[in-house]
Design a protein around this motif. Structure first.
Motif, PDB file in Angstrom:
ATOM      1  N   LYS A   1       0.826  -1.219   0.000  1.00  0.00           N
ATOM      2  CA  LYS A   1       0.000   0.000   0.000  1.00  0.00           C
ATOM      3  C   LYS A   1       0.857   1.264   0.000  1.00  0.00           C
ATOM      4  O   LYS A   1       0.603   2.186  -0.763  1.00  0.00           O
ATOM      5  CB  LYS A   1      -0.925  -0.017   1.222  1.00  0.00           C
ATOM      6  CG  LYS A   1      -1.813   1.192   1.324  1.00  0.00           C
ATOM      7  CD  LYS A   1      -2.991   0.948   2.249  1.00  0.00           C
ATOM      8  CE  LYS A   1      -2.602   0.960   3.703  1.00  0.00           C
ATOM      9  NZ  LYS A   1      -3.765   0.967   4.610  1.00  0.00           N
ATOM     10  N   TYR A   2       1.871   1.305   0.869  1.00  0.00           N
ATOM     11  CA  TYR A   2       2.690   2.513   0.980  1.00  0.00           C
ATOM     12  C   TYR A   2       3.865   2.457   0.005  1.00  0.00           C
ATOM     13  O   TYR A   2       4.999   2.730   0.349  1.00  0.00           O
ATOM     14  CB  TYR A   2       3.125   2.719   2.438  1.00  0.00           C
ATOM     15  CG  TYR A   2       1.930   2.934   3.331  1.00  0.00           C
ATOM     16  CD1 TYR A   2       1.219   4.131   3.270  1.00  0.00           C
ATOM     17  CD2 TYR A   2       1.447   1.934   4.166  1.00  0.00           C
ATOM     18  CE1 TYR A   2       0.081   4.331   4.039  1.00  0.00           C
ATOM     19  CE2 TYR A   2       0.305   2.128   4.942  1.00  0.00           C
ATOM     20  CZ  TYR A   2      -0.365   3.328   4.865  1.00  0.00           C
ATOM     21  OH  TYR A   2      -1.498   3.531   5.616  1.00  0.00           O
ATOM     22  N   ARG A   3       3.563   2.066  -1.231  1.00  0.00           N
ATOM     23  CA  ARG A   3       4.596   1.959  -2.266  1.00  0.00           C
ATOM     24  C   ARG A   3       4.919   3.356  -2.795  1.00  0.00           C
ATOM     25  O   ARG A   3       4.117   4.283  -2.685  1.00  0.00           O
ATOM     26  CB  ARG A   3       4.127   1.059  -3.394  1.00  0.00           C
ATOM     27  CG  ARG A   3       2.910   1.563  -4.112  1.00  0.00           C
ATOM     28  CD  ARG A   3       2.407   0.551  -5.110  1.00  0.00           C
ATOM     29  NE  ARG A   3       1.172   0.985  -5.750  1.00  0.00           N
ATOM     30  CZ  ARG A   3      -0.025   0.845  -5.239  1.00  0.00           C
ATOM     31  NH1 ARG A   3      -0.185   0.286  -4.063  1.00  0.00           N
ATOM     32  NH2 ARG A   3      -1.095   1.263  -5.898  1.00  0.00           N
TER      33      ARG A   3
ATOM     34  N   GLN B   1      -2.914   5.986  14.886  1.00  0.00           N
ATOM     35  CA  GLN B   1      -1.816   6.848  14.463  1.00  0.00           C
ATOM     36  C   GLN B   1      -1.554   6.603  12.985  1.00  0.00           C
ATOM     37  O   GLN B   1      -1.137   5.519  12.601  1.00  0.00           O
ATOM     38  CB  GLN B   1      -0.546   6.546  15.273  1.00  0.00           C
ATOM     39  CG  GLN B   1      -0.688   6.873  16.741  1.00  0.00           C
ATOM     40  CD  GLN B   1      -0.877   8.362  16.992  1.00  0.00           C
ATOM     41  OE1 GLN B   1      -0.265   9.193  16.347  1.00  0.00           O
ATOM     42  NE2 GLN B   1      -1.752   8.692  17.930  1.00  0.00           N
ATOM     43  N   ARG B   2      -1.838   7.584  12.163  1.00  0.00           N
ATOM     44  CA  ARG B   2      -1.649   7.434  10.722  1.00  0.00           C
ATOM     45  C   ARG B   2      -0.754   8.542  10.200  1.00  0.00           C
ATOM     46  O   ARG B   2      -0.883   9.694  10.596  1.00  0.00           O
ATOM     47  CB  ARG B   2      -2.986   7.503   9.983  1.00  0.00           C
ATOM     48  CG  ARG B   2      -4.001   6.499  10.483  1.00  0.00           C
ATOM     49  CD  ARG B   2      -5.149   6.417   9.508  1.00  0.00           C
ATOM     50  NE  ARG B   2      -4.669   5.967   8.216  1.00  0.00           N
ATOM     51  CZ  ARG B   2      -5.119   6.412   7.052  1.00  0.00           C
ATOM     52  NH1 ARG B   2      -6.049   7.317   7.027  1.00  0.00           N
ATOM     53  NH2 ARG B   2      -4.632   5.954   5.936  1.00  0.00           N
ATOM     54  N   LEU B   3       0.149   8.205   9.299  1.00  0.00           N
ATOM     55  CA  LEU B   3       0.943   9.223   8.614  1.00  0.00           C
ATOM     56  C   LEU B   3       0.449   9.223   7.170  1.00  0.00           C
ATOM     57  O   LEU B   3      -0.473   8.500   6.817  1.00  0.00           O
ATOM     58  CB  LEU B   3       2.429   8.860   8.622  1.00  0.00           C
ATOM     59  CG  LEU B   3       3.000   8.297   9.917  1.00  0.00           C
ATOM     60  CD1 LEU B   3       4.440   7.891   9.687  1.00  0.00           C
ATOM     61  CD2 LEU B   3       2.895   9.330  10.998  1.00  0.00           C
ATOM     62  N   HIS B   4       1.071   9.972   6.348  1.00  0.00           N
ATOM     63  CA  HIS B   4       0.800   9.929   4.917  1.00  0.00           C
ATOM     64  C   HIS B   4      -0.672  10.100   4.580  1.00  0.00           C
ATOM     65  O   HIS B   4      -1.144   9.599   3.567  1.00  0.00           O
ATOM     66  CB  HIS B   4       1.265   8.598   4.294  1.00  0.00           C
ATOM     67  CG  HIS B   4       2.658   8.218   4.689  1.00  0.00           C
ATOM     68  ND1 HIS B   4       2.944   7.092   5.415  1.00  0.00           N
ATOM     69  CD2 HIS B   4       3.833   8.813   4.458  1.00  0.00           C
ATOM     70  CE1 HIS B   4       4.236   7.016   5.622  1.00  0.00           C
ATOM     71  NE2 HIS B   4       4.807   8.050   5.052  1.00  0.00           N
ATOM     72  N   THR B   5      -1.440  10.782   5.448  1.00  0.00           N
ATOM     73  CA  THR B   5      -2.870  10.910   5.153  1.00  0.00           C
ATOM     74  C   THR B   5      -3.092  11.887   3.993  1.00  0.00           C
ATOM     75  O   THR B   5      -4.080  11.790   3.291  1.00  0.00           O
ATOM     76  CB  THR B   5      -3.659  11.401   6.389  1.00  0.00           C
ATOM     77  OG1 THR B   5      -2.910  12.434   6.990  1.00  0.00           O
ATOM     78  CG2 THR B   5      -3.890  10.299   7.389  1.00  0.00           C
TER      79      THR B   5
HETATM   80  P1  ADP Z   1      -3.255   2.205   8.245  1.00  0.00           P
HETATM   81  O1  ADP Z   1      -4.611   1.628   8.312  1.00  0.00           O
HETATM   82  O2  ADP Z   1      -3.235   3.712   8.224  1.00  0.00           O
HETATM   83  O3  ADP Z   1      -2.403   1.603   7.170  1.00  0.00           O
HETATM   84  P2  ADP Z   1      -1.429   1.012  10.167  1.00  0.00           P
HETATM   85  O4  ADP Z   1      -1.590   0.899  11.657  1.00  0.00           O
HETATM   86  O5  ADP Z   1      -1.276  -0.239   9.400  1.00  0.00           O
HETATM   87  O6  ADP Z   1      -2.656   1.865   9.683  1.00  0.00           O
HETATM   88  O7  ADP Z   1      -0.160   1.937   9.899  1.00  0.00           O
HETATM   89  C1  ADP Z   1      -0.012   3.167  10.594  1.00  0.00           C
HETATM   90  C2  ADP Z   1       0.726   4.187   9.720  1.00  0.00           C
HETATM   91  O8  ADP Z   1       2.085   3.752   9.542  1.00  0.00           O
HETATM   92  C3  ADP Z   1       0.158   4.294   8.309  1.00  0.00           C
HETATM   93  O9  ADP Z   1      -0.873   5.274   8.268  1.00  0.00           O
HETATM   94  C4  ADP Z   1       1.367   4.680   7.474  1.00  0.00           C
HETATM   95  O10 ADP Z   1       1.517   6.078   7.460  1.00  0.00           O
HETATM   96  C5  ADP Z   1       2.551   4.075   8.244  1.00  0.00           C
HETATM   97  N1  ADP Z   1       3.053   2.836   7.587  1.00  0.00           N
HETATM   98  C6  ADP Z   1       2.714   1.555   7.902  1.00  0.00           C
HETATM   99  N2  ADP Z   1       3.393   0.669   7.137  1.00  0.00           N
HETATM  100  C7  ADP Z   1       4.177   1.408   6.311  1.00  0.00           C
HETATM  101  C8  ADP Z   1       5.113   1.080   5.282  1.00  0.00           C
HETATM  102  N3  ADP Z   1       5.400  -0.181   4.944  1.00  0.00           N
HETATM  103  N4  ADP Z   1       5.741   2.121   4.645  1.00  0.00           N
HETATM  104  C9  ADP Z   1       5.474   3.407   4.987  1.00  0.00           C
HETATM  105  N5  ADP Z   1       4.600   3.775   5.949  1.00  0.00           N
HETATM  106  C10 ADP Z   1       3.961   2.785   6.606  1.00  0.00           C
END
Ligand code: ADP
Length: 256
Positions: free
Chosen positions: A161-163, A206-210
């Protein structure tokens, strides 16, 4: 004598402080459990009305799309999307508290077999992204098989997903002996994570990259952490933004 008195006071103050922090930890743990219980009960009860909202929203979308004005079409699409996201959140929250409430069913199996199942389940995501998963030799472990499936599926699913938009995703899964058992790593060449967030991403919501509009609930990694801890191990990440991430977890040799 003054010096001795000072040391005595210092020691007793330190002891009092330790007792206070122990007490605080116990209280924090209890309130966390209460919060989890609350999350479980509410999310369970929310399922039914939400199923109704999602169902009717989809029905309205199917029946009336294109027959009302453009604004109405857009609002209905928001409604359907919002209901779907809420359902995903509730499903993940329930799963999270399920891992806590139900213990594990420990058995012996090959981690390679679990990875075969993960790849079968992620088949669509692999085709869609043009991604590749490389798996090294995997050990025989004693663990809860369905929890291992969930754990690896979350990590590999995230890796796809986070490709990065600049390259096709390559995910490498390896195992090496360590920490009194095995350390299993899931490495990707995706968008990576800033070091400031290495610990936070394992907490609920906790989410990044939203901003980049990746779908998600922010519960997946919290589930992973809970599963690993139930197995007596720990999970952590090493990453470099724009290069990729490596999620590692340890698994003790014998469990249960
Ligand atoms: P989500 O449902 O948002 O994917 P997760 O708990 O699985 O929730 O992950 C939390 C956050 O960590 C994600 O929102 C993303 O920003 C970051 N993250 C998780 N796995 C990766 C990854 N393989 N590469 C980059 N960022 C990641």
């Amino acid at each position: 004598l003054d010096c001795l008195l000072f040391i005595c006071r210092d020691v007793s103050e330190r002891k009092a402080m330790e007792a206070r922090s122990r007490e605080l930890l116990v209280r924090l743990d209890a309130s966390n459990k209460e919060l989890e219980q609350f999350a479980y009960v509410t999310s369970h009860d929310l399922q039914e009305p939400l199923r109704m909202i999602a169902g009717y929203a989809q029905l309205i979308e199917r029946r009336y799309r294109g027959r009302l004005d453009d604004d109405a079409d857009e609002f209905i699409a928001f409604l359907v999307d919002g209901a779907k996201r809420m359902q995903a959140m509730i499903r993940d929250l329930l799963e999270y508290s399920r891992v806590e409430r139900l213990g594990g069913q420990f058995e012996s199996f090959g981690m390679g077999e679990v990875l075969d199942d993960v790849m079968a389940n992620l088949g669509a995501a692999l085709t869609e992204t043009g991604g590749r998963i490389e798996v090294g030799p995997m050990p025989q472990v004693t663990a809860d098989r369905s929890q291992m499936l969930r754990l690896l599926q979350n990590l590999i699913g995230n890796a796809l997903k986070y490709r990065s938009p600049d390259r096709q995703p390559v995910v490498t899964v390896t195992a090496e002996p360590g920490a009194g058992g095995w350390v299993i790593s899931v490495a990707d060449n995706g968008i990576g994570i800033e070091p400031a967030y290495f610990d936070r991403i394992f907490l609920v919501f906790q989410r990044l990259h939203t901003r980049e509009h990746y779908d998600g609930t922010g519960i997946g990694l919290a589930i992973c952490k809970k599963i690993v801890e139930r197995h007596g191990g720990r999970i952590w990440v090493e990453s470099e933004p724009d290069r990729g991430s490596v999620f590692r977890f340890s698994l003790a040799e014998t469990q249960g």
